[in-house]
Write an enzyme that holds these catalytic residues in place. Structure first.
Site, PDB file in Angstrom:
ATOM      1  N   ASP A  13      13.201   1.277   3.507  1.00  0.00           N
ATOM      2  CA  ASP A  13      13.374   2.436   2.623  1.00  0.00           C
ATOM      3  C   ASP A  13      12.079   2.830   1.905  1.00  0.00           C
ATOM      4  OD1 ASP A  13      13.451   0.239   1.050  1.00  0.00           O
ATOM      5  OD2 ASP A  13      15.203   0.811  -0.128  1.00  0.00           O
ATOM      6  N   ARG A  56      23.183 -30.200  -2.264  1.00  0.00           N
ATOM      7  CA  ARG A  56      21.785 -29.927  -1.914  1.00  0.00           C
ATOM      8  C   ARG A  56      21.626 -28.426  -1.656  1.00  0.00           C
ATOM      9  NH1 ARG A  56      21.408 -34.288  -3.587  1.00  0.00           N
ATOM     10  NH2 ARG A  56      20.374 -36.111  -2.673  1.00  0.00           N
ATOM     11  N   ASP A  73      20.024  -2.840   5.260  1.00  0.00           N
ATOM     12  CA  ASP A  73      20.506  -2.102   4.088  1.00  0.00           C
ATOM     13  C   ASP A  73      20.065  -0.630   4.078  1.00  0.00           C
ATOM     14  OD1 ASP A  73      17.819  -2.530   3.680  1.00  0.00           O
ATOM     15  OD2 ASP A  73      18.008  -3.202   1.603  1.00  0.00           O
ATOM     16  N   ARG A 131      28.550 -33.962   1.599  1.00  0.00           N
ATOM     17  CA  ARG A 131      27.865 -33.180   0.557  1.00  0.00           C
ATOM     18  C   ARG A 131      28.295 -31.722   0.561  1.00  0.00           C
ATOM     19  NH1 ARG A 131      21.756 -35.425   1.594  1.00  0.00           N
ATOM     20  NH2 ARG A 131      21.788 -37.041  -0.007  1.00  0.00           N
ATOM     21  N   ILE A 175      15.310  -6.637   8.263  1.00  0.00           N
ATOM     22  CA  ILE A 175      16.296  -7.706   8.535  1.00  0.00           C
ATOM     23  C   ILE A 175      17.507  -7.541   7.632  1.00  0.00           C
ATOM     24  CG2 ILE A 175      14.569  -9.388   9.315  1.00  0.00           C
ATOM     25  CD1 ILE A 175      15.121 -10.847   6.542  1.00  0.00           C
ATOM     26  N   ARG A 186      17.993  -8.769  -0.059  1.00  0.00           N
ATOM     27  CA  ARG A 186      17.819  -7.914  -1.248  1.00  0.00           C
ATOM     28  C   ARG A 186      19.169  -7.628  -1.912  1.00  0.00           C
ATOM     29  NH1 ARG A 186      13.874  -3.071  -1.169  1.00  0.00           N
ATOM     30  NH2 ARG A 186      15.386  -2.253   0.284  1.00  0.00           N
ATOM     31  N   GLU A 236      20.457 -13.764  -1.629  1.00  0.00           N
ATOM     32  CA  GLU A 236      19.457 -13.833  -2.712  1.00  0.00           C
ATOM     33  C   GLU A 236      19.776 -12.856  -3.848  1.00  0.00           C
ATOM     34  OE1 GLU A 236      15.619 -12.798  -1.063  1.00  0.00           O
ATOM     35  OE2 GLU A 236      16.252 -10.762  -0.586  1.00  0.00           O
ATOM     36  N   ARG A 256       0.456   6.059  -4.700  1.00  0.00           N
ATOM     37  CA  ARG A 256       0.390   5.187  -5.874  1.00  0.00           C
ATOM     38  C   ARG A 256      -0.663   4.111  -5.594  1.00  0.00           C
ATOM     39  NH1 ARG A 256       3.355   1.172  -8.388  1.00  0.00           N
ATOM     40  NH2 ARG A 256       3.695   1.606 -10.592  1.00  0.00           N
ATOM     41  N   ASP A 270       0.819  -1.223   0.000  1.00  0.00           N
ATOM     42  CA  ASP A 270       0.000   0.000   0.000  1.00  0.00           C
ATOM     43  C   ASP A 270       0.850   1.268   0.000  1.00  0.00           C
ATOM     44  OD1 ASP A 270      -2.630  -1.218   0.163  1.00  0.00           O
ATOM     45  OD2 ASP A 270      -1.943  -1.927   2.109  1.00  0.00           O
ATOM     46  N   HIS A 273      11.323 -16.890   4.369  1.00  0.00           N
ATOM     47  CA  HIS A 273      10.695 -16.018   5.364  1.00  0.00           C
ATOM     48  C   HIS A 273      10.908 -16.461   6.804  1.00  0.00           C
ATOM     49  CE1 HIS A 273       8.891 -14.650   1.663  1.00  0.00           C
ATOM     50  NE2 HIS A 273       8.635 -13.521   2.295  1.00  0.00           N
ATOM     51  N   GLN A 307      13.515 -16.365   8.157  1.00  0.00           N
ATOM     52  CA  GLN A 307      14.460 -15.361   8.665  1.00  0.00           C
ATOM     53  C   GLN A 307      13.762 -14.128   9.222  1.00  0.00           C
ATOM     54  OE1 GLN A 307      17.980 -15.250   5.569  1.00  0.00           O
ATOM     55  NE2 GLN A 307      16.115 -16.051   4.654  1.00  0.00           N
TER      56      GLN A 307
END
Ligand code: F6P
Length: 366
Positions: free
Chosen positions: A121, A284, A147, A180, A144, A189, A240, A85, A81, A290, A292
């Site tokens: 932000d 693997r 940044d 392994r 989290i 992000r 990520e 915009r 929201d 989420h 986190q």
């Protein structure tokens, strides 16, 4: 504010992705506002959605009890929201309209003198736009991802690190048993703070962060070298937002009406598949996702959230609007929201933590 400029009522909203410590902030705001300044407090529900649609709940001191240890936010949140915009259908087509005046009216309807926005932000940028339109507003940084420009640390980051580190610890034991390679993808992000610090704390052998683009051949070399040295397993921690030297980030989905529509995710599979194919070592992949963002906040996040919340009310009472509280070293300070918006705090690729990791043999795949 009445004609004498007295502040009687504070509004709070929590916007953007949730994180541990939000309830500590709400608790601190409510208690400080009521006990120190004799104010009333109203919460807008589900981030800016509550402001747009005038959905509120009064917050009494009893509402601030028993919430300190709880993850999430008792007010709810949304990362979609935005009063500047707002999605509407025009002749069968989706368009966006600025309905910020209506949101400002809702503040007036609720007799809110000051709005405290707890957000990342996106939410703080909207807060700054409202402030520019005359809303007396104070910001509190949360995420989290850690940044946000202008603060050394955001609350939520420490708890997310703990969760990611514990997951890496667990992956270590199963990786060793099966000989392994374990790839673990963490959030963050476009910043690699979670990968870097959880990777370092969890003993990651390779850490891939957005600030240091990787070469897959270097990643495989590092893993193969460990195998040749007789190591039973390897842990590869991937942010990520990590991307190859001549490539792009992996986008998981687009959320059209979000302030930042890109949702990253999936690079862990890309890296894991390549490692298995090129080294022949069984690999693997785990995407923490989420998890986190959940859980009970750490000591650090509860204390920082409480300090931020208390300082934000004090700033509001000093009528220092359009500002955000922040942590500088060990001190709580504040700075203009204008300086914060549109800027990200990213890992310095040649910074001390990266150098420390390199000193103990961590590969960044570069
Ligand atoms: O900003 C916090 C964060 O958890 C990022 O690390 C992640 O990329 C994003 O939010 C996920 O957003 P959503 O909850 O919309 O999937």
């Amino acid at each position: 504010m009445n004609s004498k400029g007295e502040i009687k009522k504070i509004g709070i909203l929590t916007g953007g992705g949730d994180c541990p410590g939000l309830n500590a902030v709400i608790r601190a705001i409510v208690k400080t506002a009521i006990f120190q300044y004799g104010l009333e407090v109203v919460g807008f529900l589900d981030g800016y959605g509550g402001l747009i649609h005038n959905r509120t709940r009064m917050l009494e001191s009893a509402d601030a009890s028993g919430i300190l240890h709880r993850g999430g936010t008792i007010l709810g949140t949304s990362n979609r929201d935005n009063p500047f915009r707002f999605p509407v259908m025009v002749r069968g087509k989706r368009a966006f309209r600025d309905i910020s005046d209506q949101s400002i009216q809702n503040l007036k309807k609720n007799k809110v003198d000051i709005l405290i926005v707890v957000g990342g932000d996106g939410s703080l940028t909207i807060g700054y736009q409202l402030y520019q339109k005359g809303v007396p507003l104070v910001g509190i940084p949360k995420t989290i991802d850690n940044d946000l420009w202008g603060t050394d640390v955001t609350f939520g980051f420490d708890t997310a690190l703990q969760t990611a580190m514990e997951a890496i610890d667990k992956l270590q034991t199963t990786a060793e048993s099966h000989h392994r390679v374990m790839v673990v993808e963490v959030m963050g992000r476009y910043a690699g703070w979670i990968a870097l610090e959880a990777g370092l704390a969890g003993g990651g052998d390779v850490i891939l962060i957005p600030e240091i683009p990787y070469g897959i051949e270097k990643v495989c070399e590092a893993v193969k070298k460990r195998h040749d040295l007789g190591k039973r397993s390897s842990i590869v921690v991937v942010a990520e937002g990590a991307r190859p030297k001549r490539g792009e980030v992996v986008v998981q989905r687009w959320v059209e009406d979000s302030t930042d529509p890109v949702r990253l995710g999936g690079v862990g599979y890309k890296v894991g598949n390549e490692i298995e194919k090129r080294t022949g070592l069984e690999t693997r992949v785990t995407i923490l996702g989420h998890i986190q963002r959940g859980g009970s906040p750490s000591v650090f996040d509860r204390v920082l959230g409480t300090r931020f919340g208390t300082r934000a009310v004090a700033l509001a009472m000093e009528k220092k609007f359009g500002r955000m509280v922040c942590l500088r070293g060990t001190k709580i300070r504040d700075l203009a929201l204008e300086k914060v918006r549109g800027r990200q705090r990213r890992v310095p690729p040649n910074g001390e933590i990266v150098k420390t990791a390199r000193s103990i043999g961590v590969s960044f795949g570069d």
